[in-house]
Enzyme design. Structure first.
Site, PDB file in Angstrom:
ATOM      1  N   TYR A 139       0.877  -1.178   0.000  1.00 37.48           N
ATOM      2  CA  TYR A 139       0.000   0.000   0.000  1.00 37.48           C
ATOM      3  C   TYR A 139       0.914   1.227   0.000  1.00 37.48           C
ATOM      4  O   TYR A 139       2.077   1.138  -0.376  1.00 37.48           O
ATOM      5  CB  TYR A 139      -0.920  -0.087   1.234  1.00 37.48           C
ATOM      6  CG  TYR A 139      -2.059   0.889   1.268  1.00 37.48           C
ATOM      7  CD1 TYR A 139      -2.837   1.159   0.139  1.00 37.48           C
ATOM      8  CD2 TYR A 139      -2.392   1.554   2.453  1.00 37.48           C
ATOM      9  CE1 TYR A 139      -3.884   2.044   0.186  1.00 37.48           C
ATOM     10  CE2 TYR A 139      -3.452   2.446   2.510  1.00 37.48           C
ATOM     11  CZ  TYR A 139      -4.195   2.690   1.369  1.00 37.48           C
ATOM     12  OH  TYR A 139      -5.238   3.574   1.429  1.00 37.48           O
ATOM     13  N   ARG A 192      -6.818  10.371 -10.644  1.00 36.39           N
ATOM     14  CA  ARG A 192      -6.189  11.086  -9.523  1.00 36.39           C
ATOM     15  C   ARG A 192      -5.583  10.050  -8.581  1.00 36.39           C
ATOM     16  O   ARG A 192      -6.095   9.798  -7.504  1.00 36.39           O
ATOM     17  CB  ARG A 192      -7.225  11.935  -8.790  1.00 36.39           C
ATOM     18  CG  ARG A 192      -6.628  12.924  -7.808  1.00 36.39           C
ATOM     19  CD  ARG A 192      -7.645  13.331  -6.757  1.00 36.39           C
ATOM     20  NE  ARG A 192      -8.037  12.214  -5.919  1.00 36.39           N
ATOM     21  CZ  ARG A 192      -7.382  11.836  -4.817  1.00 36.39           C
ATOM     22  NH1 ARG A 192      -6.295  12.471  -4.435  1.00 36.39           N
ATOM     23  NH2 ARG A 192      -7.809  10.821  -4.092  1.00 36.39           N
ATOM     24  N   LYS A 210      -5.871  -2.183  -2.504  1.00 31.44           N
ATOM     25  CA  LYS A 210      -6.976  -1.977  -1.563  1.00 31.44           C
ATOM     26  C   LYS A 210      -7.683  -3.292  -1.256  1.00 31.44           C
ATOM     27  O   LYS A 210      -8.046  -3.570  -0.111  1.00 31.44           O
ATOM     28  CB  LYS A 210      -7.969  -0.967  -2.133  1.00 31.44           C
ATOM     29  CG  LYS A 210      -7.489   0.487  -2.076  1.00 31.44           C
ATOM     30  CD  LYS A 210      -7.496   1.026  -0.653  1.00 31.44           C
ATOM     31  CE  LYS A 210      -6.882   2.404  -0.540  1.00 31.44           C
ATOM     32  NZ  LYS A 210      -7.794   3.476  -0.859  1.00 31.44           N
ATOM     33  N   GLU A 265     -12.539   4.846  -6.112  1.00 32.34           N
ATOM     34  CA  GLU A 265     -11.156   5.047  -5.679  1.00 32.34           C
ATOM     35  C   GLU A 265     -10.411   5.954  -6.646  1.00 32.34           C
ATOM     36  O   GLU A 265     -10.356   5.696  -7.849  1.00 32.34           O
ATOM     37  CB  GLU A 265     -10.452   3.689  -5.606  1.00 32.34           C
ATOM     38  CG  GLU A 265      -9.089   3.723  -4.960  1.00 32.34           C
ATOM     39  CD  GLU A 265      -9.160   4.057  -3.481  1.00 32.34           C
ATOM     40  OE1 GLU A 265      -8.270   4.785  -3.009  1.00 32.34           O
ATOM     41  OE2 GLU A 265     -10.090   3.586  -2.797  1.00 32.34           O
ATOM     42  N   ASP A 266      -9.844   7.029  -6.123  1.00 35.12           N
ATOM     43  CA  ASP A 266      -8.959   7.912  -6.878  1.00 35.12           C
ATOM     44  C   ASP A 266      -9.586   8.488  -8.150  1.00 35.12           C
ATOM     45  O   ASP A 266      -8.940   8.579  -9.191  1.00 35.12           O
ATOM     46  CB  ASP A 266      -7.641   7.195  -7.203  1.00 35.12           C
ATOM     47  CG  ASP A 266      -6.745   7.094  -5.974  1.00 35.12           C
ATOM     48  OD1 ASP A 266      -7.028   7.780  -4.987  1.00 35.12           O
ATOM     49  OD2 ASP A 266      -5.774   6.320  -5.998  1.00 35.12           O
ATOM     50  N   ASP A 288     -13.575   6.087  -0.842  1.00 37.36           N
ATOM     51  CA  ASP A 288     -12.551   6.021   0.200  1.00 37.36           C
ATOM     52  C   ASP A 288     -11.814   7.347   0.355  1.00 37.36           C
ATOM     53  O   ASP A 288     -11.405   7.716   1.452  1.00 37.36           O
ATOM     54  CB  ASP A 288     -11.570   4.897  -0.111  1.00 37.36           C
ATOM     55  CG  ASP A 288     -10.644   4.596   1.057  1.00 37.36           C
ATOM     56  OD1 ASP A 288     -11.140   4.566   2.203  1.00 37.36           O
ATOM     57  OD2 ASP A 288      -9.443   4.380   0.834  1.00 37.36           O
ATOM     58  N   ASP A 289     -11.638   8.074  -0.749  1.00 40.32           N
ATOM     59  CA  ASP A 289     -10.907   9.340  -0.682  1.00 40.32           C
ATOM     60  C   ASP A 289     -11.708  10.406   0.059  1.00 40.32           C
ATOM     61  O   ASP A 289     -11.144  11.224   0.787  1.00 40.32           O
ATOM     62  CB  ASP A 289     -10.572   9.828  -2.089  1.00 40.32           C
ATOM     63  CG  ASP A 289      -9.815   8.783  -2.882  1.00 40.32           C
ATOM     64  OD1 ASP A 289      -8.701   8.437  -2.468  1.00 40.32           O
ATOM     65  OD2 ASP A 289     -10.350   8.280  -3.892  1.00 40.32           O
ATOM     66  N   ASN A 430      -0.291  11.703   0.353  1.00 37.83           N
ATOM     67  CA  ASN A 430       0.508  10.556  -0.074  1.00 37.83           C
ATOM     68  C   ASN A 430       0.993  10.764  -1.500  1.00 37.83           C
ATOM     69  O   ASN A 430       0.370  11.496  -2.264  1.00 37.83           O
ATOM     70  CB  ASN A 430      -0.350   9.278  -0.023  1.00 37.83           C
ATOM     71  CG  ASN A 430      -0.670   8.859   1.393  1.00 37.83           C
ATOM     72  OD1 ASN A 430       0.190   8.859   2.249  1.00 37.83           O
ATOM     73  ND2 ASN A 430      -1.927   8.508   1.639  1.00 37.83           N
TER      74      ASN A 430
END
Length: 574
Positions: A139, A192, A210, A265-266, A288-289, A430
């Site tokens: 991760y 992203r 994930k 996600e992203d 999740d973001d 991150n």
């Protein structure tokens, strides 16, 4: 667009699961593979009973040299393996020794992914037993570099790749996936990836990572260079993009049913909020973001109150970054303050200020702001930069979600320390290179008074004879347990109160021993216990809200969550 999935098998429903009949079995375990004790026999099913060369090439059932003499005879493995028989524990020790020989984190990542491709149970056993050492490998921060170089390290496809070429055929594509009953889907469009920008198809490393954590930490069953592996064309936008996503979402519900969890996600800001709003009322979706990050940060802030004092409502919050993460965290904090004080959320938002690339978000900028920033446009004089905003607002808690490294400068940290005895500094971006400041900088510039946590891990740091252990505000604390809670309750929608319940459960796991080290998060070595408690709290809230479908409600939700967790110990084959 890429998605990866975790499955149940052969259409069995979570509603059919009998929590009394199993210990340490993944939901839903219709073959009895996980309910069996180590001494009971199971059949290594694939399409038919796996045997011989095919069994050694099947990562779900392959045990390598751990096949017993009896299993080698029964499954035609004689001569296909060296004669030695070794235990899973010895295999684990050998592999950890090998992985520790690598000095480059990406080499460790590749080694772990190759292990997952050949021996699934050993991969998860390794990850669970060595989670604090291997989490940064599979991760963040290593997964960021892995995505950047995904075309170069690509060996074997994982997950489903859905591009514009598949438009009009997405349901057909989903049916190409070998498992029929899916519990969790992590989907990204790759626009992203962490703080690294648009990586397109090579963002597949994020969903793969994930879902590995969904299994290892939450117990869900596993189921731009010359090497770029995606389409070489402009990214789809507008109606073309919306139609592709709509077809995907409809196909998922048609193929897998109402209770499959879809984790966004992203996705880039301009799509993430719209997708969550559009599908949040019709599908079981989770971003999740926006939501996962918010829940883990709120938990850290609530836990930190033991160190910095006061109630949540008595603190002043300043954010650097007003995208998905920043506004998502801010909104959840405002909701929690509203819940505690009974004040309207419109009022509690005024305790939270956000700075973006153009300065402090204020009412005079409202006409030019994106819609998700407008609730944070307060009446205030314009402020052009973070340092001036810190001096004017005098926040007690500073949160970075900007994706821009080294923006919490020496002057910013010193200003925070000048009017706070224990300033709470959260540098969340991150990977490590994008963190707003390092642990060493936060502790040194605050003269050892800061309470610090970051998105990516930092090593302990000694200042004036005292060793500080920086916390990690890692989404992996939340999403595996959160997903498990949705699964065991049979929830059909995600509600903000479930996120608050997850935060509450995580904050309660921080012990006095952790606080003494300056930690506001518990150690990852206890992550399976943490995930079970989060799952239980989330499931309880689902029942309270009336969105749970698994009836009757289990009497002990923590035990139910623990009993549903996949465990990667080898099984004995008939």
């Amino acid at each position: 667009m890429e998605s990866t999935m975790k499955e149940m098998r052969d259409g069995a429903s979570v509603l059919d699961f009998d929590s009394k009949s199993t210990v340490e079995g993944g939901v839903e375990d219709v073959y009895g593979e996980d309910r069996a004790t180590e001494d009971q026999l199971v059949t290594p099913w694939t399409i038919s009973v796996a045997s011989g060369y095919c069994l050694l090439r099947d990562p779900r059932h392959n045990k390598g040299l751990a096949f017993t003499e009896k299993e080698r005879d029964a499954h035609y493995l004689r001569g296909l393996l060296p004669p030695a028989v070794i235990s899973q524990q010895l295999q684990e020790k050998k592999l950890m020794n090998s992985i520790r020989q690598y000095e480059v984190p990406l080499q460790k990542y590749v080694a772990m992914m190759e292990l997952e491709e050949r021996n699934e149970r050993l991969f998860y056993k390794l990850l669970i037993d060595n989670v604090e050492e291997l989490l940064p490998v599979v991760y963040t921060p290593t997964v960021g570099e892995a995505c950047q170089k995904y075309g170069s390290i690509f060996r074997r496809p994982q997950g489903l790749y859905i591009s514009l070429k598949e438009k009009g055929k997405i349901l057909e594509v989903l049916k190409n996936w070998p498992e029929r009953s899916i519990q969790v889907i992590v989907v990204t469009d790759g626009e992203r990836i962490l703080g690294l920008g648009d990586l397109g198809c090579q963002g597949m490393g994020i969903p793969v990572g994930k879902l590995a954590l969904y299994t290892a930490l939450g117990g869900i069953r596993p189921s731009a260079d010359e090497f770029y592996i995606g389409l070489r064309q402009r990214r789809a936008t507008g109606q073309e993009y919306a139609e592709l996503l709509d077809e995907f979402m409809s196909a998922v519900k048609q193929n897998y049913g109402e209770k499959v969890l879809i984790q966004f996600e992203d996705f880039a800001n301009h799509n993430a909020f719209e997708l969550l709003a559009k599908y949040g009322t019709t599908h079981l979706v989770f971003n999740d973001d926006i939501q996962g990050t918010a829940s883990v940060v709120l938990a850290g802030v609530v836990a930190a109150l033991k160190l910095i004092g006061g109630t949540l409502a008595e603190h002043r919050f300043l954010f650097l970054g007003a995208g998905e993460a920043g506004t998502g965290i801010a909104e959840l904090i405002a909701l929690e303050i509203s819940k505690q004080t009974k004040a309207p959320v419109e009022e509690t938002r005024k305790k939270i200020c956000l700075v973006d690339s153009k300065g402090l978000i204020v009412s005079s900028r409202k006409d030019s702001l994106q819609h998700f920033k407008k609730p944070w446009a307060h009446e205030h004089e314009p402020v052009n930069n973070l340092l001036d905003a810190v001096k004017v607002i005098k926040p007690t808690i500073l949160i970075g979600s900007s994706g821009v490294g080294r923006t919490f400068t020496k002057e910013v940290i010193e200003a925070m320390a000048s009017f706070n005895e224990k300033p709470l500094i959260l540098a969340l971006s991150n990977p490590t290179s994008q963190s707003e400041c390092t642990a060493e900088e936060a502790y040194t510039w605050s003269k050892g008074r800061a309470i610090f946590a970051s998105g990516s891990p930092f090593d302990p740091f000694e200042y004036n004879g005292k060793v500080f252990v920086p916390g990690q505000a890692n989404n992996a604390y939340i999403f595996p347990g959160f997903g498990l809670g949705l699964v065991i309750s049979g929830a059909i929608r995600v509600h903000d109160d479930m996120l608050l319940a997850a935060s509450e459960a995580l904050a309660k796991q921080v012990t006095e021993e952790n606080f003494e080290k300056g930690l506001i998060y518990p150690p990852f070595s206890n992550i399976r216990k943490i995930s079970a408690n989060i799952a239980a709290n989330v499931a309880a809230k689902a029942y309270e809200l009336g969105v749970a479908t698994r009836l009757p409600r289990p009497q002990n939700l923590v035990k139910c969550a623990e009993s549903c967790m996949y465990t990667p110990v080898y099984r004995n084959y008939r």
